[in-house]
Write an enzyme that holds these catalytic residues in place. Structure first.
Site, PDB file in Angstrom:
ATOM      1  N   GLY A 172       0.849  -1.963   2.603  1.00 49.35           N
ATOM      2  CA  GLY A 172       1.562  -1.766   3.860  1.00 49.35           C
ATOM      3  C   GLY A 172       2.151  -0.382   4.009  1.00 49.35           C
ATOM      4  CB  VAL A 174       7.563   0.139   5.387  1.00 50.49           C
ATOM      5  CG1 VAL A 174       7.648   0.967   6.645  1.00 50.49           C
ATOM      6  CG2 VAL A 174       7.272  -1.323   5.716  1.00 50.49           C
ATOM      7  CB  CYS A 175       4.505  -1.677   0.750  1.00 49.25           C
ATOM      8  SG  CYS A 175       4.491  -2.307  -0.947  1.00 49.25           S
ATOM      9  CB  ILE A 176       7.463   2.686  -1.818  1.00 49.74           C
ATOM     10  CG1 ILE A 176       8.761   1.896  -2.054  1.00 49.74           C
ATOM     11  CG2 ILE A 176       7.507   3.422  -0.480  1.00 49.74           C
ATOM     12  CD1 ILE A 176       9.994   2.794  -2.188  1.00 49.74           C
ATOM     13  CB  THR A 177       4.656  -2.023  -4.531  1.00 57.03           C
ATOM     14  OG1 THR A 177       5.619  -2.883  -3.928  1.00 57.03           O
ATOM     15  CG2 THR A 177       4.218  -2.599  -5.867  1.00 57.03           C
TER      16      THR A 177
END
Length: 316
Positions: A172, A174-177
């Site tokens: 995604g 806004v995902c920073i995993t």
């Protein structure tokens, strides 16, 4: 040895002979669990994307939705939706608060049509316990388990009782995993791997940038598609409106961000500002028109045509 894997932007689909007189003849509807929906795409179950009003809006249009799980009264939400003649689709975590919500639903005699077990990595013992609990206590609910990224995970979730699985980790906007942990798989490779491993529907979650990515996900075998940023920024979307230098934006943040958690603990998400875009009607109409065009290029009249076209890798 390092494998080469692909995202939606790395591939394209090869056109076939168009058989319809008009693209509007192409049917974009999809059967997913107990119901049929107008389109195979729906907004992410994120607090900055959907709220109760968003869910009702999509349900009334005949589109699928899933309410997020953060500070939601599941009993009240399901009662409200079902009293309006609409379906109830909710999310659950894997901790005690979710077990309590499920006990309350059962005590009230309420069976949501759809339940999504929503955790960052559903290939875990806590998700296994929750999935088995839901299937035992609310067997009438269609259960979606996610998220996962491998064939092994998909096989396990199906064995645990899931009716569908949601594939995609760290894809995604806004995902920073992937930045914080180093773990991620590109979406095309993820969906192909997961679809080949199970006999239940697969939801492709994340990585949708262009409208044509819907056709690519379906070509890879996805039955449904979840998207976050695509549906953010509209009147019908959740999120606060902010004004900067005379321009209006809506906040969009990840479920694992400090803005959703309320504290900077195990943060794997961020917040961005999305341009305010007005009514979402125009987007939904355009998405359907574009998918109808995709079906026409695939030489068919329904979504199944997209599963039978050649995909090619594009060298950059």
């Amino acid at each position: 040895m390092i494998k080469t894997e692909f995202n939606y932007g790395d591939i394209y689909l090869v056109p076939k002979k168009t058989l319809v007189d008009s693209r509007k003849e192409c049917d974009t509807s999809v059967q997913f669990g107990p119901r049929r929906f107008e389109m195979p795409i729906y907004p992410a179950n994120m607090k900055s994307v959907v709220d109760a009003e968003t869910c009702e809006y999509f349900a009334r249009r005949g589109w699928f939705y899933t309410m997020h799980r953060f500070n939601v009264d599941a009993v009240a939400f399901c009662c409200d939706m079902q009293s309006k003649g609409l379906f109830a689709s909710i999310s659950m975590g894997v901790n005690e608060d979710s077990y309590q919500q499920l006990r309350e639903l059962k005590a009230a005699g309420i069976t949501p049509e759809y339940i999504t077990v929503d955790v960052a990595n559903a290939w875990c013992v806590k998700a296994e316990r929750m999935i088995k609990y839901i299937k035992a206590e609310l067997p009438g609910s269609f259960l979606i388990g996610g998220n996962i990224a491998t064939a092994g995970a998909a096989r396990d979730l199906q064995a645990w009782g899931c009716d569908a699985v949601k594939a995609g980790i760290a894809g995604g906007r806004v995902c920073i995993t992937k930045n914080k942990t180093g773990f991620h798989r590109p979406m095309v490779s993820t969906v192909l791997d997961v679809v080949a491993a199970v006999t239940i529907p697969v939801v492709a979650d994340g990585g949708i940038v262009e409208h044509g990515d819907m056709a690519k996900a379906i070509n890879c075998g996805a039955a449904m598609i979840m998207a976050g940023s695509l549906f953010a920024g509209y009147d019908e979307s959740a999120g606060e409106i902010v004004e900067i230098d005379g321009k209006h934006y809506k906040e969009y943040f990840g479920s694992a961000s400090q803005f959703n958690k309320g504290a900077y603990v195990n943060v794997e998400g961020k917040k961005i500002l999305v341009e305010y875009k007005g009514s979402i009607d125009k987007l939904l109409n355009e998405l359907q028109e574009d998918l109808q065009s995709s079906i026409s290029y695939a030489g068919g009249t329904s979504l199944v045509a997209l599963t039978d076209v050649e995909r090619i890798f594009v060298h950059r």
